[in-house]
Write a protein that holds these residues in place. Structure first.
Motif, short mmCIF file in Angstrom:
data_model
loop_
_atom_site.label_atom_id
_atom_site.label_comp_id
_atom_site.label_asym_id
_atom_site.label_seq_id
_atom_site.Cartn_x
_atom_site.Cartn_y
_atom_site.Cartn_z
N LEU A 106 44.53 18.51 -4.63
CA LEU A 106 43.98 17.92 -5.85
C LEU A 106 44.83 18.27 -7.07
CD1 LEU A 106 40.23 18.62 -5.10
CD2 LEU A 106 41.13 16.36 -5.71
N LYS A 107 45.33 19.49 -7.12
CA LYS A 107 46.10 19.93 -8.28
C LYS A 107 47.44 19.22 -8.39
CE LYS A 107 44.16 24.61 -8.58
NZ LYS A 107 44.42 26.06 -8.37
N GLU A 108 48.03 18.92 -7.27
CA GLU A 108 49.34 18.27 -7.29
C GLU A 108 49.18 16.75 -7.19
OE1 GLU A 108 51.79 20.09 -8.12
OE2 GLU A 108 50.56 21.89 -7.95
N TYR A 109 50.22 16.05 -7.48
CA TYR A 109 50.16 14.58 -7.44
C TYR A 109 51.46 13.97 -6.94
CZ TYR A 109 52.64 15.12 -11.90
OH TYR A 109 53.54 15.47 -12.87
N PHE A 115 37.95 17.46 -12.13
CA PHE A 115 38.38 16.19 -12.69
C PHE A 115 39.87 16.25 -13.04
CE2 PHE A 115 36.77 18.80 -16.16
CZ PHE A 115 37.75 18.70 -17.14
N HIS A 116 40.48 15.07 -13.11
CA HIS A 116 41.91 14.95 -13.42
C HIS A 116 42.11 14.47 -14.85
CE1 HIS A 116 42.55 14.82 -8.95
NE2 HIS A 116 43.60 15.53 -9.31
N LEU A 117 43.05 15.11 -15.54
CA LEU A 117 43.48 14.68 -16.86
C LEU A 117 44.92 14.19 -16.79
CD1 LEU A 117 42.20 17.51 -19.27
CD2 LEU A 117 41.11 15.31 -18.76
N HIS A 132 46.84 16.74 -14.31
CA HIS A 132 46.31 18.10 -14.16
C HIS A 132 44.87 18.01 -13.66
CE1 HIS A 132 49.73 19.77 -16.46
NE2 HIS A 132 49.61 18.66 -17.18
N TRP A 133 44.55 18.87 -12.69
CA TRP A 133 43.19 18.92 -12.15
C TRP A 133 42.50 20.19 -12.62
CZ3 TRP A 133 40.69 22.00 -8.24
CH2 TRP A 133 39.46 21.49 -7.79
N LEU A 134 41.31 20.03 -13.22
CA LEU A 134 40.53 21.16 -13.70
C LEU A 134 39.26 21.27 -12.87
CD1 LEU A 134 40.86 20.70 -17.59
CD2 LEU A 134 42.41 21.81 -15.97
N VAL A 135 38.90 22.48 -12.49
CA VAL A 135 37.79 22.70 -11.57
C VAL A 135 36.47 22.84 -12.33
CG1 VAL A 135 38.13 25.21 -11.53
CG2 VAL A 135 37.01 24.06 -9.60
N PHE A 136 35.40 22.29 -11.76
CA PHE A 136 34.06 22.46 -12.31
C PHE A 136 33.56 23.88 -12.04
CE2 PHE A 136 33.22 17.69 -11.57
CZ PHE A 136 33.47 17.39 -12.91
N PRO A 137 32.64 24.40 -12.87
CA PRO A 137 32.06 25.72 -12.59
C PRO A 137 31.34 25.74 -11.24
CG PRO A 137 31.55 25.01 -14.83
CD PRO A 137 32.17 23.84 -14.14
#
Length: 234
Positions: free
Chosen positions: A14-17, A201-203, A210-215
């Motif tokens: 998910l973090k990479e693209y 979610f991805h920004l 960039h992928w940021l993780v939910f709590p």
């Protein structure tokens, strides 16, 4: 241990693209052929790629769909000490019109520049269906995994991803800027949210994803909203 390894492997995906797609060479039988490809994840959580019909790797896949995708942490100073994932897969071209339209809508959000060359040139969408995974999380952390991908509950028709993205991008640009700031990402007024899954979610910021993780993991649009509100209050 394998459950945690699968989670870490999926988060790396998910973090990479972008990754290295290796195919069986048609021109040089017996030799692997590596190509750099961008990707986003399909509704099933599988890598979705857009490749030219005249490209060498496409011709290779048409002759033999067996392939692998290597994904590694970007910017790593020591690649031997950081995560990398090799996905053994079978590549399947998307031919159904509805499937192609859904893939295009998703892919263009991540890579808007691809819209032009997809229209002008002979490019097709392919999905890499996983067969097995090899994840290395660092020295000694080596795993063969049978299951890594996780279906995205919001990406399917009626799942709500598009509506949530439109709402965030149109009405909550300040929150998006805050998410980027807290994550230490470069400030950019054009930053957009381009994808939402159950874990984050991805920004899109500049030319990077960039992928940021939910709590916590989210199972509905309501829990996504709660997670985004909590992150905005950090």
């Amino acid at each position: 241990m394998s459950v945690q390894a699968a989670k870490h492997a999926r988060q790396l995906l998910l973090k990479e693209y972008r990754g290295v797609l290796s195919t069986h060479s048609k021109a040089m039988p017996g030799f692997p052929f590596g190509s750099a490809v961008p990707y986003c994840l399909s509704e099933e959580g599988w890598p979705l790629i857009l490749i030219s019909r005249i490209a060498q790797h496409t011709q290779n896949l048409q002759a033999d769909p067996r392939c692998s995708l290597l994904v590694a942490e970007r910017g790593a100073e020591d690649v031997q000490a950081t995560g990398r994932l090799t996905m053994l897969a079978e590549a399947v071209p998307l031919t159904d019109e509805a499937a192609v339209e859904a893939a295009a809508e998703r892919y263009y959000r991540y890579f808007p520049e691809s819209r032009d060359y997809h229209r002008v040139h002979d490019f097709d969408f392919w999905v890499l269906q996983p067969v097995r995974w090899r994840y290395i999380g660092g020295f000694g952390a080596i795993h063969w995994l049978e299951q890594v991908a996780l279906a995205n509950p919001f990406a399917r028709a009626g799942g709500g991803e598009g509506e949530m993205l439109d709402h965030m991008n149109q009405d909550h640009s300040a929150a998006i800027a805050h998410y980027a700031q807290v994550a230490g990402l470069p400030p950019d007024p054009t930053a957009r949210m381009v994808g939402i899954d159950s874990e984050g979610f991805h920004l899109s910021i500049g030319q990077s994803i960039h992928w940021l993780v939910f709590p916590d993991s989210c199972t509905s649009p309501g829990t996504v909203r709660q997670a985004l509100v909590a992150m905005a209050r950090r």
